[in-house]
Design a protein around this motif. Sequence first.
Motif, PDB file in Angstrom:
ATOM      1  N   LEU A  57       0.831  -1.201   0.000  1.00  0.00           N
ATOM      2  CA  LEU A  57       0.000   0.000   0.000  1.00  0.00           C
ATOM      3  C   LEU A  57       0.869   1.256   0.000  1.00  0.00           C
ATOM      4  CD1 LEU A  57      -2.832   1.229   0.109  1.00  0.00           C
ATOM      5  CD2 LEU A  57      -2.724   1.068   2.588  1.00  0.00           C
ATOM      6  N   THR A  58       1.945   1.254   0.775  1.00  0.00           N
ATOM      7  CA  THR A  58       2.821   2.438   0.808  1.00  0.00           C
ATOM      8  C   THR A  58       3.565   2.623  -0.511  1.00  0.00           C
ATOM      9  OG1 THR A  58       4.601   1.153   1.823  1.00  0.00           O
ATOM     10  CG2 THR A  58       3.160   2.385   3.305  1.00  0.00           C
ATOM     11  N   LYS A  59       3.802   1.531  -1.225  1.00  0.00           N
ATOM     12  CA  LYS A  59       4.474   1.626  -2.529  1.00  0.00           C
ATOM     13  C   LYS A  59       3.509   1.975  -3.655  1.00  0.00           C
ATOM     14  CE  LYS A  59       8.171  -1.583  -1.448  1.00  0.00           C
ATOM     15  NZ  LYS A  59       8.742  -2.919  -1.702  1.00  0.00           N
ATOM     16  N   GLY A  60       2.206   1.933  -3.377  1.00  0.00           N
ATOM     17  CA  GLY A  60       1.219   2.280  -4.393  1.00  0.00           C
ATOM     18  C   GLY A  60       0.850   1.137  -5.314  1.00  0.00           C
ATOM     19  N   VAL A 103      -8.691   5.444   2.097  1.00  0.00           N
ATOM     20  CA  VAL A 103      -7.922   4.783   1.036  1.00  0.00           C
ATOM     21  C   VAL A 103      -8.832   3.848   0.245  1.00  0.00           C
ATOM     22  CG1 VAL A 103      -6.095   3.100   0.603  1.00  0.00           C
ATOM     23  CG2 VAL A 103      -5.706   4.957   2.184  1.00  0.00           C
ATOM     24  N   ARG A 106     -11.184   5.883  -2.051  1.00  0.00           N
ATOM     25  CA  ARG A 106     -10.458   6.390  -3.226  1.00  0.00           C
ATOM     26  C   ARG A 106     -10.123   5.256  -4.178  1.00  0.00           C
ATOM     27  NH1 ARG A 106      -7.584   9.419   0.346  1.00  0.00           N
ATOM     28  NH2 ARG A 106      -5.744   8.073   0.153  1.00  0.00           N
ATOM     29  N   GLY A 107      -9.781   4.112  -3.629  1.00  0.00           N
ATOM     30  CA  GLY A 107      -9.446   2.965  -4.474  1.00  0.00           C
ATOM     31  C   GLY A 107     -10.630   2.465  -5.264  1.00  0.00           C
ATOM     32  N   THR A 110     -11.080   5.226  -8.069  1.00  0.00           N
ATOM     33  CA  THR A 110     -10.022   5.364  -9.072  1.00  0.00           C
ATOM     34  C   THR A 110      -9.449   4.039  -9.552  1.00  0.00           C
ATOM     35  OG1 THR A 110      -8.268   5.515  -7.410  1.00  0.00           O
ATOM     36  CG2 THR A 110      -9.332   7.589  -8.094  1.00  0.00           C
ATOM     37  N   ARG A 112      -7.087   2.499  -7.977  1.00  0.00           N
ATOM     38  CA  ARG A 112      -5.747   2.401  -7.378  1.00  0.00           C
ATOM     39  C   ARG A 112      -5.823   2.836  -5.927  1.00  0.00           C
ATOM     40  NH1 ARG A 112      -1.160   5.227 -10.226  1.00  0.00           N
ATOM     41  NH2 ARG A 112      -0.019   3.814  -8.885  1.00  0.00           N
ATOM     42  N   ILE A 114      -3.940   4.568  -3.184  1.00  0.00           N
ATOM     43  CA  ILE A 114      -2.818   5.473  -2.958  1.00  0.00           C
ATOM     44  C   ILE A 114      -3.001   6.151  -1.603  1.00  0.00           C
ATOM     45  CG2 ILE A 114      -1.533   7.464  -3.842  1.00  0.00           C
ATOM     46  CD1 ILE A 114      -1.449   5.067  -5.717  1.00  0.00           C
ATOM     47  N   LYS A 116      -2.144   8.983   1.399  1.00  0.00           N
ATOM     48  CA  LYS A 116      -1.668  10.336   1.676  1.00  0.00           C
ATOM     49  C   LYS A 116      -0.735  10.236   2.882  1.00  0.00           C
ATOM     50  CE  LYS A 116      -5.711  12.675  -0.148  1.00  0.00           C
ATOM     51  NZ  LYS A 116      -6.873  13.518   0.144  1.00  0.00           N
TER      52      LYS A 116
END
Length: 165
Positions: A57-60, A103, A106-107, A110, A112, A114, A116
Amino acid sequence: MLDENVETKMRKRSKYKPKRVLLNPVGYVMESLSPVRSHTSFMVDLKIKNHAALDSLTKGVATRTDIDTLIAMGNVTEAFARMGFGKDYSDVVKQGLLALRAVGARGVETGRFILKAAEMTALNEFMELHDAQMEVVTLKDMDAAIALVREEFRLKKMTPILEKT
């Protein structure tokens, strides 16, 4: 030859389900009193799974499976906090759950997942709390937390990631 009154002869199914019988009740009690940390292979697998999901998750590059893993970890952490393990850290639990919801929402929109910066900090603290809780709880506490999560799910008390309209 068929009987014409088949419906009148059929009985209604009983809702009674007998409880399972323990083969070794003393072993069950002793096992449930042992701390979860004493089961090292289970703990290592669980930590790897949770931390790998947070890392992706932190790497996207997180997938829905990673988010589901983090949500399950969050639900258990919240259940432990309700049970009194880490009650002082209720703000960490609240911020972690809010970050997961944000998260996730947003996922869904979108495609994905990502993070904040503030959400990353909240989820890191949330993961630390979960790891600390796992060091002090017993298997009985773990079973109780899982039962609490399942009951909340059954009663539809959980907050969904994205509200259905």
